[in-house]
Design an enzyme around this catalytic site. Structure first.
Site, PDB file in Angstrom:
ATOM      1  N   ARG A   1       0.810  -1.212   0.000  1.00 44.70           N
ATOM      2  CA  ARG A   1       0.000   0.000   0.000  1.00 44.70           C
ATOM      3  C   ARG A   1       0.848   1.269   0.000  1.00 44.70           C
ATOM      4  O   ARG A   1       0.338   2.371  -0.064  1.00 44.70           O
ATOM      5  CB  ARG A   1      -0.986  -0.008   1.167  1.00 44.70           C
ATOM      6  CG  ARG A   1      -1.861  -1.219   1.064  1.00 44.70           C
ATOM      7  CD  ARG A   1      -3.086  -1.238   1.908  1.00 44.70           C
ATOM      8  NE  ARG A   1      -3.762  -2.514   1.724  1.00 44.70           N
ATOM      9  CZ  ARG A   1      -4.597  -2.792   0.740  1.00 44.70           C
ATOM     10  NH1 ARG A   1      -4.907  -1.886  -0.144  1.00 44.70           N
ATOM     11  NH2 ARG A   1      -5.154  -3.987   0.641  1.00 44.70           N
TER      12      ARG A   1
ATOM     13  N   HIS B   1       4.294  -9.214  -7.428  1.00 43.66           N
ATOM     14  CA  HIS B   1       3.123  -8.333  -7.571  1.00 43.66           C
ATOM     15  C   HIS B   1       3.534  -6.881  -7.294  1.00 43.66           C
ATOM     16  O   HIS B   1       4.099  -6.584  -6.251  1.00 43.66           O
ATOM     17  CB  HIS B   1       2.036  -8.776  -6.598  1.00 43.66           C
ATOM     18  CG  HIS B   1       0.660  -8.295  -6.957  1.00 43.66           C
ATOM     19  ND1 HIS B   1       0.359  -6.958  -7.181  1.00 43.66           N
ATOM     20  CD2 HIS B   1      -0.504  -8.968  -7.157  1.00 43.66           C
ATOM     21  CE1 HIS B   1      -0.928  -6.847  -7.486  1.00 43.66           C
ATOM     22  NE2 HIS B   1      -1.478  -8.044  -7.489  1.00 43.66           N
TER      23      HIS B   1
ATOM     24  N   TYR C   1      -0.208  -2.013  -4.924  1.00 45.29           N
ATOM     25  CA  TYR C   1      -1.577  -1.589  -5.275  1.00 45.29           C
ATOM     26  C   TYR C   1      -1.645  -0.086  -5.554  1.00 45.29           C
ATOM     27  O   TYR C   1      -2.495   0.379  -6.302  1.00 45.29           O
ATOM     28  CB  TYR C   1      -2.546  -1.883  -4.127  1.00 45.29           C
ATOM     29  CG  TYR C   1      -2.818  -3.341  -3.898  1.00 45.29           C
ATOM     30  CD1 TYR C   1      -2.912  -4.232  -4.958  1.00 45.29           C
ATOM     31  CD2 TYR C   1      -3.000  -3.843  -2.612  1.00 45.29           C
ATOM     32  CE1 TYR C   1      -3.177  -5.575  -4.753  1.00 45.29           C
ATOM     33  CE2 TYR C   1      -3.266  -5.179  -2.386  1.00 45.29           C
ATOM     34  CZ  TYR C   1      -3.358  -6.044  -3.462  1.00 45.29           C
ATOM     35  OH  TYR C   1      -3.618  -7.359  -3.240  1.00 45.29           O
TER      36      TYR C   1
ATOM     37  N   HIS D   1      -1.614  -4.384 -11.471  1.00 50.05           N
ATOM     38  CA  HIS D   1      -2.941  -3.916 -11.860  1.00 50.05           C
ATOM     39  C   HIS D   1      -2.742  -2.764 -12.845  1.00 50.05           C
ATOM     40  O   HIS D   1      -2.068  -1.780 -12.494  1.00 50.05           O
ATOM     41  CB  HIS D   1      -3.717  -3.428 -10.638  1.00 50.05           C
ATOM     42  CG  HIS D   1      -3.973  -4.501  -9.624  1.00 50.05           C
ATOM     43  ND1 HIS D   1      -4.641  -4.276  -8.443  1.00 50.05           N
ATOM     44  CD2 HIS D   1      -3.645  -5.818  -9.619  1.00 50.05           C
ATOM     45  CE1 HIS D   1      -4.727  -5.407  -7.758  1.00 50.05           C
ATOM     46  NE2 HIS D   1      -4.118  -6.352  -8.440  1.00 50.05           N
TER      47      HIS D   1
ATOM     48  N   GLU E   1      -2.774  -7.768 -15.047  1.00 49.25           N
ATOM     49  CA  GLU E   1      -3.779  -8.589 -14.369  1.00 49.25           C
ATOM     50  C   GLU E   1      -5.175  -8.266 -14.907  1.00 49.25           C
ATOM     51  O   GLU E   1      -5.520  -7.104 -15.115  1.00 49.25           O
ATOM     52  CB  GLU E   1      -3.721  -8.338 -12.856  1.00 49.25           C
ATOM     53  CG  GLU E   1      -4.720  -9.199 -12.085  1.00 49.25           C
ATOM     54  CD  GLU E   1      -4.419  -9.290 -10.601  1.00 49.25           C
ATOM     55  OE1 GLU E   1      -3.327  -8.865 -10.174  1.00 49.25           O
ATOM     56  OE2 GLU E   1      -5.285  -9.800  -9.872  1.00 49.25           O
TER      57      GLU E   1
ATOM     58  N   ASP F   1      -6.962 -13.533 -13.105  1.00 52.04           N
ATOM     59  CA  ASP F   1      -7.442 -13.654 -11.727  1.00 52.04           C
ATOM     60  C   ASP F   1      -8.873 -14.182 -11.770  1.00 52.04           C
ATOM     61  O   ASP F   1      -9.762 -13.536 -12.335  1.00 52.04           O
ATOM     62  CB  ASP F   1      -7.365 -12.282 -11.041  1.00 52.04           C
ATOM     63  CG  ASP F   1      -7.728 -12.347  -9.560  1.00 52.04           C
ATOM     64  OD1 ASP F   1      -8.806 -12.889  -9.237  1.00 52.04           O
ATOM     65  OD2 ASP F   1      -6.949 -11.839  -8.738  1.00 52.04           O
TER      66      ASP F   1
ATOM     67  N   HIS G   1     -11.541 -11.932 -10.248  1.00 57.26           N
ATOM     68  CA  HIS G   1     -11.732 -10.717 -11.041  1.00 57.26           C
ATOM     69  C   HIS G   1     -12.510 -10.978 -12.330  1.00 57.26           C
ATOM     70  O   HIS G   1     -13.420 -10.218 -12.670  1.00 57.26           O
ATOM     71  CB  HIS G   1     -10.384 -10.089 -11.389  1.00 57.26           C
ATOM     72  CG  HIS G   1      -9.618  -9.617 -10.197  1.00 57.26           C
ATOM     73  ND1 HIS G   1      -8.365  -9.062 -10.293  1.00 57.26           N
ATOM     74  CD2 HIS G   1      -9.920  -9.621  -8.881  1.00 57.26           C
ATOM     75  CE1 HIS G   1      -7.923  -8.743  -9.086  1.00 57.26           C
ATOM     76  NE2 HIS G   1      -8.851  -9.081  -8.213  1.00 57.26           N
TER      77      HIS G   1
ATOM     78  N   HIS H   1      -4.234 -16.164 -10.880  1.00 56.82           N
ATOM     79  CA  HIS H   1      -4.520 -15.956  -9.459  1.00 56.82           C
ATOM     80  C   HIS H   1      -5.777 -16.761  -9.157  1.00 56.82           C
ATOM     81  O   HIS H   1      -6.808 -16.555  -9.798  1.00 56.82           O
ATOM     82  CB  HIS H   1      -4.792 -14.481  -9.162  1.00 56.82           C
ATOM     83  CG  HIS H   1      -3.562 -13.625  -9.177  1.00 56.82           C
ATOM     84  ND1 HIS H   1      -3.620 -12.249  -9.140  1.00 56.82           N
ATOM     85  CD2 HIS H   1      -2.252 -13.958  -9.185  1.00 56.82           C
ATOM     86  CE1 HIS H   1      -2.374 -11.769  -9.151  1.00 56.82           C
ATOM     87  NE2 HIS H   1      -1.540 -12.780  -9.180  1.00 56.82           N
TER      88      HIS H   1
ATOM     89  N   ASP I   1     -14.755  -7.261  -6.658  1.00 58.14           N
ATOM     90  CA  ASP I   1     -13.391  -7.618  -6.252  1.00 58.14           C
ATOM     91  C   ASP I   1     -13.228  -7.804  -4.749  1.00 58.14           C
ATOM     92  O   ASP I   1     -12.518  -7.046  -4.087  1.00 58.14           O
ATOM     93  CB  ASP I   1     -12.381  -6.576  -6.779  1.00 58.14           C
ATOM     94  CG  ASP I   1     -10.941  -7.051  -6.574  1.00 58.14           C
ATOM     95  OD1 ASP I   1     -10.740  -8.167  -6.063  1.00 58.14           O
ATOM     96  OD2 ASP I   1     -10.025  -6.277  -6.917  1.00 58.14           O
TER      97      ASP I   1
ATOM     98  N   HIS J   1     -12.116 -11.065  -2.501  1.00 57.43           N
ATOM     99  CA  HIS J   1     -11.676 -12.454  -2.594  1.00 57.43           C
ATOM    100  C   HIS J   1     -12.263 -13.288  -1.453  1.00 57.43           C
ATOM    101  O   HIS J   1     -12.427 -12.800  -0.343  1.00 57.43           O
ATOM    102  CB  HIS J   1     -10.161 -12.549  -2.522  1.00 57.43           C
ATOM    103  CG  HIS J   1      -9.464 -11.799  -3.620  1.00 57.43           C
ATOM    104  ND1 HIS J   1      -8.112 -11.822  -3.791  1.00 57.43           N
ATOM    105  CD2 HIS J   1      -9.945 -11.014  -4.607  1.00 57.43           C
ATOM    106  CE1 HIS J   1      -7.785 -11.081  -4.836  1.00 57.43           C
ATOM    107  NE2 HIS J   1      -8.882 -10.562  -5.340  1.00 57.43           N
TER     108      HIS J   1
ATOM    109  N   GLU K   1      -4.621 -15.909  -3.588  1.00 54.11           N
ATOM    110  CA  GLU K   1      -4.686 -14.601  -2.906  1.00 54.11           C
ATOM    111  C   GLU K   1      -5.945 -14.583  -2.055  1.00 54.11           C
ATOM    112  O   GLU K   1      -6.677 -13.604  -2.013  1.00 54.11           O
ATOM    113  CB  GLU K   1      -4.769 -13.469  -3.932  1.00 54.11           C
ATOM    114  CG  GLU K   1      -3.616 -13.367  -4.891  1.00 54.11           C
ATOM    115  CD  GLU K   1      -3.849 -12.285  -5.943  1.00 54.11           C
ATOM    116  OE1 GLU K   1      -4.898 -12.296  -6.595  1.00 54.11           O
ATOM    117  OE2 GLU K   1      -2.965 -11.423  -6.076  1.00 54.11           O
TER     118      GLU K   1
HETATM  119 ZN    ZN Z   1      -8.645  -8.762  -6.369  1.00 54.44          ZN
HETATM  120 FE    FE Z   2      -5.190 -10.957  -8.244  1.00 56.78          FE
HETATM  121 FE    FE Z   3      -3.628  -8.300  -8.027  1.00 56.91          FE
END
Ligand code: ZN
Ligand code: FE
Ligand code: FE
Length: 275
Positions: free
Chosen positions: A37, A67, A70, A107, A142, A175, A178, A210, A223, A225, A255
């Protein structure tokens, strides 16, 4: 045998992650290249990276799927923040050279009202710049849920980025949460979605997955998970995915909302699905 793994904390370095992965029967894993983050990256440790690379090779690991943070939005509206994100991307790819031959997934970004086309132009420019040095890493876009102004909720948007950049070192990470949230019915018609992916993007670009169940129903663009089998995708969807001839050789990363013991259980569940 498939390549299954989960997100691991990068706090103790690369070699420690390989050990942790092996301890839960994982043979791939994901990690954030910096604070997920924030934007702070860890001090580089070439000796640790070399040790990890040897352990990965000796341990029969498949490609890792790092990854990006974000917070890295390559198409944010503020030019200064956008520039900073582009620098973070370029620096992340340089860092990935310490572990050659792996994937770096991120992303694509949120256009925050500037429009999909403008957003894609910014993403393409940042990728062209970051991919210019020939680092041994393949970058993955992604597939997104299409939440808010997210780019990448439609296969066509990912294709536009791939075409704009025009690099063989660019692919896609699918994903499962997603795409299902995004309106691609991988539960009812996995073959149909893969045919659509092939028609729009080309399956040769699909490099990793993912594996996440979803807390929300089909096409909800949310979104969130969920653990495998506990959400709207359900266990059978994952049984089909891990055994699918077009998918079974790809690294598959969990994830799901788990700590290590939960990830260990889900990896053993995935291995039990393999036929
Ligand atoms: Zn996600
Ligand atoms: Fe993902
Ligand atoms: Fe991701």
């Amino acid at each position: 045998m498939g390549y299954f793994g989960c997100h691991l904390s990068a706090g103790k370095g690369y070699a420690a992650m390989v050990e942790t992965a092996a301890s839960i029967d994982a043979n791939t894993f994901a990690f954030f290249t910096r604070n997920p983050r924030g934007s702070r990256a860890k001090q580089e440790d070439p000796a640790d990276a070399a040790r990890a690379a040897a352990m990965l090779k000796g341990g029969g690991f498949g490609p890792l799927v790092a990854h990006g943070a974000y917070t890295m939005n390559l198409c944010t509206a503020d030019p200064e923040a956008r520039n900073f994100a582009a620098q973070v991307l370029a620096d992340d790819l340089r860092r990935m050279a310490a572990l050659p031959g792996n994937f770096y997934n991120f992303h694509p970004g949120s256009h925050v009202g500037q429009g999909v086309e403008a957003g894609i132009d910014y993403i393409v420019a940042a990728l062209k710049n970051a991919l210019a040095p020939d680092y041994p890493v393949t970058v993955l876009l992604e597939t997104m849920a299409g939440k808010g102004s997210e780019i990448g909720g439609r296969f066509e948007e990912l294709k536009a980025i791939l075409d704009g950049v025009g690099s063989e070192r660019l692919g896609v990470c699918l994903d499962t949460c997603h795409v299902y949230d995004g309106g691609y019915d991988i539960v009812g018609d996995l073959d149909g979605v893969l045919a659509e992916f092939d028609r729009v993007i080309g399956l040769s670009r699909l490099k990793a997955l993912h594996l996440n169940d979803s807390k929300n129903p089909f096409a909800s663009h949310k979104d969130r998970h969920e653990c495998l089998g506990k959400g709207s995708l359900g266990e059978d969807a994952f049984r089909g995915i891990v055994n699918h001839p077009l998918l079974r050789d790809k690294p598959m990363i969990l994830e799901t909302p788990n700590e290590l013991p939960g990830y260990a259980r889900e990896i053993s569940l995935l291995r039990s699905f393999e036929s």
